[in-house]
Design a protein around this motif. Structure first.
Motif, PDB file in Angstrom:
ATOM      1  N   ILE A 101       0.850  -1.195   0.000  1.00  0.00           N
ATOM      2  CA  ILE A 101       0.000   0.000   0.000  1.00  0.00           C
ATOM      3  C   ILE A 101       0.880   1.237   0.000  1.00  0.00           C
ATOM      4  O   ILE A 101       1.757   1.375   0.851  1.00  0.00           O
ATOM      5  CB  ILE A 101      -0.933   0.025   1.226  1.00  0.00           C
ATOM      6  N   ALA A 102       0.626   2.138  -0.946  1.00  0.00           N
ATOM      7  CA  ALA A 102       1.347   3.417  -1.006  1.00  0.00           C
ATOM      8  C   ALA A 102       0.331   4.532  -0.838  1.00  0.00           C
ATOM      9  O   ALA A 102      -0.684   4.570  -1.529  1.00  0.00           O
ATOM     10  CB  ALA A 102       2.081   3.556  -2.329  1.00  0.00           C
ATOM     11  N   GLU A 103       0.617   5.436   0.114  1.00  0.00           N
ATOM     12  CA  GLU A 103      -0.251   6.580   0.365  1.00  0.00           C
ATOM     13  C   GLU A 103       0.601   7.836   0.211  1.00  0.00           C
ATOM     14  O   GLU A 103       1.560   8.037   0.953  1.00  0.00           O
ATOM     15  CB  GLU A 103      -0.834   6.485   1.776  1.00  0.00           C
ATOM     16  N   GLU A 116      10.283   4.546  -9.654  1.00  0.00           N
ATOM     17  CA  GLU A 116       9.540   3.355 -10.032  1.00  0.00           C
ATOM     18  C   GLU A 116       8.765   2.858  -8.818  1.00  0.00           C
ATOM     19  O   GLU A 116       9.355   2.534  -7.786  1.00  0.00           O
ATOM     20  CB  GLU A 116      10.508   2.280 -10.529  1.00  0.00           C
ATOM     21  N   LEU A 117       7.448   2.816  -8.958  1.00  0.00           N
ATOM     22  CA  LEU A 117       6.576   2.440  -7.837  1.00  0.00           C
ATOM     23  C   LEU A 117       5.660   1.300  -8.255  1.00  0.00           C
ATOM     24  O   LEU A 117       4.934   1.409  -9.243  1.00  0.00           O
ATOM     25  CB  LEU A 117       5.729   3.648  -7.402  1.00  0.00           C
ATOM     26  N   THR A 118       5.719   0.213  -7.503  1.00  0.00           N
ATOM     27  CA  THR A 118       4.790  -0.893  -7.684  1.00  0.00           C
ATOM     28  C   THR A 118       3.995  -1.030  -6.395  1.00  0.00           C
ATOM     29  O   THR A 118       4.534  -1.438  -5.363  1.00  0.00           O
ATOM     30  CB  THR A 118       5.536  -2.218  -7.996  1.00  0.00           C
ATOM     31  N   ALA A 119       2.710  -0.661  -6.457  1.00  0.00           N
ATOM     32  CA  ALA A 119       1.807  -0.800  -5.311  1.00  0.00           C
ATOM     33  C   ALA A 119       0.953  -2.037  -5.581  1.00  0.00           C
ATOM     34  O   ALA A 119      -0.011  -1.977  -6.340  1.00  0.00           O
ATOM     35  CB  ALA A 119       0.956   0.442  -5.149  1.00  0.00           C
ATOM     36  N   ARG A 120       1.340  -3.148  -4.968  1.00  0.00           N
ATOM     37  CA  ARG A 120       0.703  -4.435  -5.271  1.00  0.00           C
ATOM     38  C   ARG A 120      -0.787  -4.456  -4.946  1.00  0.00           C
ATOM     39  O   ARG A 120      -1.571  -5.062  -5.658  1.00  0.00           O
ATOM     40  CB  ARG A 120       1.421  -5.553  -4.522  1.00  0.00           C
ATOM     41  N   GLN A 121      -1.191  -3.807  -3.858  1.00  0.00           N
ATOM     42  CA  GLN A 121      -2.607  -3.795  -3.489  1.00  0.00           C
ATOM     43  C   GLN A 121      -3.276  -2.476  -3.864  1.00  0.00           C
ATOM     44  O   GLN A 121      -4.280  -2.467  -4.556  1.00  0.00           O
ATOM     45  CB  GLN A 121      -2.780  -4.043  -1.991  1.00  0.00           C
ATOM     46  N   GLN A 122      -2.738  -1.349  -3.361  1.00  0.00           N
ATOM     47  CA  GLN A 122      -3.434  -0.082  -3.551  1.00  0.00           C
ATOM     48  C   GLN A 122      -2.465   1.095  -3.565  1.00  0.00           C
ATOM     49  O   GLN A 122      -1.539   1.157  -2.770  1.00  0.00           O
ATOM     50  CB  GLN A 122      -4.449   0.110  -2.424  1.00  0.00           C
ATOM     51  N   LEU A 123      -2.749   2.035  -4.457  1.00  0.00           N
ATOM     52  CA  LEU A 123      -2.036   3.308  -4.526  1.00  0.00           C
ATOM     53  C   LEU A 123      -3.053   4.412  -4.258  1.00  0.00           C
ATOM     54  O   LEU A 123      -4.058   4.518  -4.961  1.00  0.00           O
ATOM     55  CB  LEU A 123      -1.389   3.505  -5.903  1.00  0.00           C
ATOM     56  N   ILE A 124      -2.799   5.196  -3.211  1.00  0.00           N
ATOM     57  CA  ILE A 124      -3.695   6.290  -2.836  1.00  0.00           C
ATOM     58  C   ILE A 124      -2.923   7.596  -3.022  1.00  0.00           C
ATOM     59  O   ILE A 124      -1.894   7.800  -2.389  1.00  0.00           O
ATOM     60  CB  ILE A 124      -4.150   6.166  -1.369  1.00  0.00           C
ATOM     61  N   TYR A 177       0.059  -0.524 -10.273  1.00  0.00           N
ATOM     62  CA  TYR A 177      -0.800  -0.551  -9.087  1.00  0.00           C
ATOM     63  C   TYR A 177      -1.850  -1.660  -9.187  1.00  0.00           C
ATOM     64  O   TYR A 177      -2.236  -2.064 -10.290  1.00  0.00           O
ATOM     65  CB  TYR A 177      -1.505   0.801  -8.920  1.00  0.00           C
ATOM     66  N   GLY A 178      -2.321  -2.132  -8.043  1.00  0.00           N
ATOM     67  CA  GLY A 178      -3.437  -3.077  -7.993  1.00  0.00           C
ATOM     68  C   GLY A 178      -4.751  -2.324  -8.089  1.00  0.00           C
ATOM     69  O   GLY A 178      -5.561  -2.556  -8.970  1.00  0.00           O
ATOM     70  N   LYS A 179      -4.969  -1.388  -7.173  1.00  0.00           N
ATOM     71  CA  LYS A 179      -6.129  -0.492  -7.192  1.00  0.00           C
ATOM     72  C   LYS A 179      -5.586   0.922  -7.095  1.00  0.00           C
ATOM     73  O   LYS A 179      -4.567   1.158  -6.462  1.00  0.00           O
ATOM     74  CB  LYS A 179      -7.051  -0.761  -6.006  1.00  0.00           C
ATOM     75  N   LEU A 180      -6.317   1.859  -7.691  1.00  0.00           N
ATOM     76  CA  LEU A 180      -5.859   3.244  -7.712  1.00  0.00           C
ATOM     77  C   LEU A 180      -6.962   4.156  -7.196  1.00  0.00           C
ATOM     78  O   LEU A 180      -8.114   4.053  -7.619  1.00  0.00           O
ATOM     79  CB  LEU A 180      -5.474   3.652  -9.144  1.00  0.00           C
ATOM     80  N   LEU A 181      -6.599   5.050  -6.269  1.00  0.00           N
ATOM     81  CA  LEU A 181      -7.519   6.050  -5.748  1.00  0.00           C
ATOM     82  C   LEU A 181      -6.807   7.394  -5.806  1.00  0.00           C
ATOM     83  O   LEU A 181      -5.743   7.564  -5.194  1.00  0.00           O
ATOM     84  CB  LEU A 181      -7.917   5.729  -4.299  1.00  0.00           C
ATOM     85  N   ILE A 182      -7.386   8.335  -6.558  1.00  0.00           N
ATOM     86  CA  ILE A 182      -6.802   9.670  -6.677  1.00  0.00           C
ATOM     87  C   ILE A 182      -7.851  10.684  -6.237  1.00  0.00           C
ATOM     88  O   ILE A 182      -8.932  10.748  -6.826  1.00  0.00           O
ATOM     89  CB  ILE A 182      -6.351   9.985  -8.117  1.00  0.00           C
TER      90      ILE A 182
END
Length: 195
Positions: A126-128, A136-144, A157-162
């Protein structure tokens, strides 16, 4: 048996102890011929106790609601005005960036605060991002990405929330799309080998 002595009235109208009680008023009763030990005492009756309730444990305050999960485990906080450069961060469950970090990392959670910045290569669950991420960013579950967040580079990303105001730029790819693309490349080879 016992005789009640009448109070003696004095000629002084301000002397309250000499006044006789009025009807409905309590007055002083004296027992002149009796020793103090034989004077009848007022009976004091204790008030009945209120029924006691069984003690119940006090409930603890509920935990505050947070925007994202707070994992337990090892945690590293890079404070404001701190610069960490050329590091490889290992065995850290949560990295909180309030300063500037240039590093590589593979972990569970990264949080970049509004004044924080991270540059490098990250593999994370999870990246917030409230601040800046470049690399280089790999957010396996979620990128917020919050309203103040800026993310630039090769992003998977797995899921993306912007949130409104958040910015993402560069090479952007959903992890599900990359798996589907790999599977579509493999399928024709299998069908041609079978035929």
């Amino acid at each position: 048996m016992f005789t009640k002595q009448q109070p003696v009235l004095s000629k002084n109208p301000n002397n309250l102890s000499d006044r006789s009680p009025r009807p409905g008023q309590l007055g002083a009763t004296t027992y002149p011929s009796m020793p103090a030990s034989e004077v009848p005492k007022a009976e004091i009756r204790p008030e009945p106790a209120a029924p006691s309730l069984p003690e119940t444990p006090v409930a603890a305050e509920p935990a505050p609601v947070q925007d994202s999960p707070e994992p337990t485990g090892s945690r590293l906080i890079v404070g404001p005005d701190v610069k960490l450069k050329g590091a490889e961060i290992l065995d850290c469950d949560t990295l909180i960036v309030e300063g500037r970090v240039e590093a590589t990392m593979d972990s569970r959670v990264i949080r970049i605060t509004e004044r924080g910045a991270f540059a490098g290569k990250v593999g994370i669950d999870i990246a917030e991002v409230h601040g800046v991420f470049e690399g280089e960013l790999t957010a396996r579950q979620q990128l917020i990405i919050h309203a103040t967040g800026r993310v630039k580079g090769k992003i998977r990303y797995g899921k993306l929330l912007i949130e409104s105001g958040g910015v993402i730029s560069g090479e952007i790819e959903a992890l599900a799309d990359s798996k589907d693309e790999r599977n579509s490349k493999i399928t024709p080879l299998l069908s041609s080998a079978a035929g």
